[in-house]
Design a protein around this motif. Sequence first.
Motif, PDB file in Angstrom:
ATOM      1  N   VAL A 146       0.822  -1.214   0.000  1.00 12.01           N
ATOM      2  CA  VAL A 146       0.000   0.000   0.000  1.00 12.01           C
ATOM      3  C   VAL A 146       0.860   1.270   0.000  1.00 12.01           C
ATOM      4  N   VAL A 147       2.144   1.149  -0.240  1.00 10.26           N
ATOM      5  CA  VAL A 147       3.049   2.300  -0.291  1.00 10.26           C
ATOM      6  C   VAL A 147       3.619   2.400  -1.700  1.00 10.26           C
ATOM      7  N   ARG A 148       3.461   3.589  -2.323  1.00 10.86           N
ATOM      8  CA  ARG A 148       3.946   3.757  -3.693  1.00 10.86           C
ATOM      9  C   ARG A 148       5.192   4.626  -3.781  1.00 10.86           C
ATOM     10  N   GLU A 149       5.466   5.448  -2.790  1.00 14.48           N
ATOM     11  CA  GLU A 149       6.618   6.329  -2.817  1.00 14.48           C
ATOM     12  C   GLU A 149       6.975   6.702  -1.387  1.00 14.48           C
ATOM     13  N   ILE A 150       8.267   6.872  -1.137  1.00 12.99           N
ATOM     14  CA  ILE A 150       8.742   7.182   0.209  1.00 12.99           C
ATOM     15  C   ILE A 150       9.603   8.438   0.155  1.00 12.99           C
ATOM     16  N   ARG A 151       9.390   9.320   1.101  1.00 13.13           N
ATOM     17  CA  ARG A 151      10.207  10.515   1.277  1.00 13.13           C
ATOM     18  C   ARG A 151      10.602  10.623   2.744  1.00 13.13           C
ATOM     19  N   LEU A 152      11.561  11.497   3.025  1.00 13.24           N
ATOM     20  CA  LEU A 152      12.056  11.660   4.392  1.00 13.24           C
ATOM     21  C   LEU A 152      11.860  13.093   4.866  1.00 13.24           C
ATOM     22  N   MET A 153      11.616  13.247   6.157  1.00 14.49           N
ATOM     23  CA  MET A 153      11.494  14.582   6.729  1.00 14.49           C
ATOM     24  C   MET A 153      11.976  14.572   8.178  1.00 14.49           C
ATOM     25  N   THR A 154      12.286  15.755   8.676  1.00 23.28           N
ATOM     26  CA  THR A 154      12.569  15.950  10.096  1.00 23.28           C
ATOM     27  C   THR A 154      12.097  17.340  10.471  1.00 23.28           C
ATOM     28  N   HIS A 155      12.208  17.666  11.754  1.00 23.67           N
ATOM     29  CA  HIS A 155      11.760  18.979  12.226  1.00 23.67           C
ATOM     30  C   HIS A 155      12.838  19.580  13.108  1.00 23.67           C
ATOM     31  N   LEU A 156      13.139  20.857  12.877  1.00 19.30           N
ATOM     32  CA  LEU A 156      14.180  21.540  13.621  1.00 19.30           C
ATOM     33  C   LEU A 156      13.617  22.144  14.906  1.00 19.30           C
ATOM     34  N   ALA A 157      14.304  21.899  16.005  1.00 21.98           N
ATOM     35  CA  ALA A 157      13.804  22.310  17.317  1.00 21.98           C
ATOM     36  C   ALA A 157      14.148  23.743  17.673  1.00 21.98           C
ATOM     37  N   TYR A 158      15.338  24.214  17.264  1.00 19.26           N
ATOM     38  CA  TYR A 158      15.820  25.530  17.702  1.00 19.26           C
ATOM     39  C   TYR A 158      16.326  26.360  16.533  1.00 19.26           C
TER      40      TYR A 158
END
Length: 211
Positions: A146-158
Amino acid sequence: VCAVIDLAALRHNLGVVRAATPGARVMAVVKANGYGHGLREVATALLSADAFAVSCLDEALAQREAGLLHPIVLLEGFFDSSELRAMAAHRLDIVVHAEWQLQALEQSRLQRPLRVWVKVDTGMHRIGLQPEQVAGALERLRACRVVREIRLMTHLAYADDRSSDYTHQQLAVFNQVSAGLGLERSIANSAGLLAWPEARSDWVRPGIMLY
């Protein structure tokens, strides 16, 4: 009391993002009812964005009901596996940040596959997979029907504190995790895209700076 919202100012601010991040695609964050400015009105004003980001399924469906066809990313993913069918039907992108979400995807049968953003906790410590979990998660998602494409992310704290070395540390962790994978990445929030050029990757995610 009357609040007057200038939609032209929103469009101008999106232009500032474009000028600051040439070559990057823009995911405009319109969560929390467009930061209180009206979800549909804000999204309509920001039609030149490449994608929108919201918190939950209801916000995404409101955009689809308004006729918006942009990619829409659910920043907190799904809260229950029962939401996945609607997410697939409305072509929504989901963020995966927990083991139980991986298990739910592996067990799901959907009418069309989903685009998945894997969120890496590089130091925000809010939601996200730990860096050492990412390789295994990617392997499982690649094998998931059920997954056709994968990407990556993160979030900056400061990112709003230029004197802090913490953003450099987060970027180093994310770069190490994502090196050689050939996946599209998203790092920079509003403060990140303005103050940290090295955080401007394939996608930027302006939120509060648009308002």
